[in-house]
Design a protein around this motif. Structure first.
Motif, PDB file in Angstrom:
ATOM      1  N   ARG A 246       8.615   5.590  -2.686  1.00  0.00           N
ATOM      2  CA  ARG A 246       9.034   5.275  -4.046  1.00  0.00           C
ATOM      3  C   ARG A 246       9.725   3.923  -4.000  1.00  0.00           C
TER       4      ARG A 246
ATOM      5  N   ASP B 259       0.814  -1.205   0.000  1.00  0.00           N
ATOM      6  CA  ASP B 259       0.000   0.000   0.000  1.00  0.00           C
ATOM      7  C   ASP B 259       0.852   1.263   0.000  1.00  0.00           C
ATOM      8  N   GLU B 260       2.023   1.190   0.621  1.00  0.00           N
ATOM      9  CA  GLU B 260       2.816   2.416   0.783  1.00  0.00           C
ATOM     10  C   GLU B 260       3.319   2.946  -0.549  1.00  0.00           C
ATOM     11  N   ILE B 261       3.407   2.056  -1.541  1.00  0.00           N
ATOM     12  CA  ILE B 261       3.847   2.520  -2.854  1.00  0.00           C
ATOM     13  C   ILE B 261       2.648   3.024  -3.656  1.00  0.00           C
ATOM     14  N   LEU B 262       1.541   2.305  -3.580  1.00  0.00           N
ATOM     15  CA  LEU B 262       0.343   2.704  -4.336  1.00  0.00           C
ATOM     16  C   LEU B 262      -0.275   3.989  -3.786  1.00  0.00           C
ATOM     17  N   SER B 263      -0.014   4.289  -2.528  1.00  0.00           N
ATOM     18  CA  SER B 263      -0.565   5.526  -1.967  1.00  0.00           C
ATOM     19  C   SER B 263       0.338   6.720  -2.259  1.00  0.00           C
ATOM     20  N   GLY B 264       1.473   6.474  -2.897  1.00  0.00           N
ATOM     21  CA  GLY B 264       2.362   7.568  -3.255  1.00  0.00           C
ATOM     22  C   GLY B 264       3.301   7.990  -2.137  1.00  0.00           C
ATOM     23  N   ARG B 265       3.254   7.258  -1.014  1.00  0.00           N
ATOM     24  CA  ARG B 265       4.087   7.658   0.120  1.00  0.00           C
ATOM     25  C   ARG B 265       5.553   7.300  -0.127  1.00  0.00           C
TER      26      ARG B 265
END
Lengths: 240, 240
Positions: free
Chosen positions: A21, A13-19
């Protein structure tokens, strides 16, 4: 002869939420190219059990080798191991060999091996452990899927221990020529060049810097002589 | 009420070969989070027609909106537009509206609108053009798929013109607390907190810096009051 193929599944989720890279994709891509395994697809999916199970099954069937990153820690959102077991309809529980590794590690550190940390010893039956020289908690390999941590230092250490066990093909060689002309000007001759060398991949990656249009032309292939010949011809087409 | 979903399809050998680090995924993820569209999956695939067609069809069926990046320039390796047309069984050819945009742009620049550049006017029937204020050659939208350039400046400009046309949901709010303790120590209370707030996503992202283990705990959700309450409870669990 074609090279073996691979896919990567990034769980996070941390990548898909843009948080965050993602850094592991770029690292793995580079390492696989060196040993002649063709990375054909990367999927980034969220921490959703059904999505993880479906992706593991799909990629495992379509490619020779699959690498996953993320979701094998001690917290509630670390669900990768259980999902991979489900994908292969395999039993999973705390395994003695993994528990022994954790016990030794945390004993040395003077840290309690509590219930949360024991979650990291949950390994599917028949899976082979992947060593983790950074923080002990192992990854694992089951069928053609290698399940690894998302923390880059750990991911890289696990990749380093997996790669020597894989059969690669011819390493992907690549040469780049930067041409300071718009893609529209070079496209015609470049297309003809690509037809002259059907065994190579010739890519054009445009850029725009300070108002100047240009493109990096990358010639890739496993036959060094062919790559050299194509690059020579390319340089002749567009002398500086 | 759940938010609309989205997927992204990155077309590019240059990323899978490890040559280039993708920048568009991170940008799009951040922009979608702001307007309440949940990015659920990103696929990176190679410049292979069958793979592109299959991915466009699969993602278009599974998610409300799909964004593609890459492969719409003038060179032989730019095959995205034709593959998207094939995915939807739609006719594609040079279209007058796209040709007019290119003609005006290149006339102003004193550049010839040659055969290669005209390839960028190949647009499927019934597709709507996406404006490209950077380098003129348009993207296009067909069904729920938005086809955009891979060059980051152009990709971002196209995203900026597409997003206002989409119906978003509740923006994803997020708060982060950095805890300088190993994940194994915080996992128990953190799991209980996650159960107390089933409407939120609570993620733990471990790091290791100079031998110190810690984790960033990220609480995400669309209900600001809930996010605040969970963060307050979290801070109480792990006072510095």
């Amino acid at each position: 002869m074609t090279n073996p193929t691979a896919a990567m599944l990034v769980i996070g989720d941390e990548i898909l939420s843009g948080r965050t890279r993602d850094a592991n994709m770029h690292y793995l891509a580079g390492e696989l190219a060196k040993i002649g395994i063709d990375l054909k697809e990367v999927r980034v999916i969220s921490d959703d059990p059904d999505a993880i199970v479906a992706a593991v099954q799909a990629l495992s069937q379509s490619f020779d080798t699959v690498f996953t990153s993320g979701g094998i820690g001690p917290t509630h959102d670390d669900i990768t191991a259980d999902c991979v077991a489900r994908a292969f309809d395999t039993h999973i529980d705390i395994r003695d060999d993994a528990r022994a590794i954790l016990a030794a590690h945390y004993k040395k550190a003077g840290t309690e091996l509590n219930t949360a940390r024991l979650r990291m010893a949950r390994i599917p039956d028949d899976a082979a452990l992947i060593e983790n020289p950074v923080s002990a908690a192992p990854g694992f390999s089951i069928k053609n899927v290698h399940v690894m941590a998302g923390v880059p230092a750990v991911f890289q250490a696990m990749v380093a221990s997996i790669l020597p066990t894989l059969t690669g093909g011819a390493p992907l060689l690549s040469q780049t020529l930067r041409i300071n002309r718009g893609e529209g000007d070079i496209a015609g001759p470049l297309g003809a060049l690509a037809q002259d060398f059907p065994g190579l991949s010739i890519g054009s990656y445009p850029f725009q810097k300070n108002g100047v249009y240009g493109a990096n032309i990358v010639i890739r292939g496993t036959d060094g002589t062919q790559v050299d010949a194509a690059m020579m011809q390319l340089a002749g087409l567009f002398p500086e």
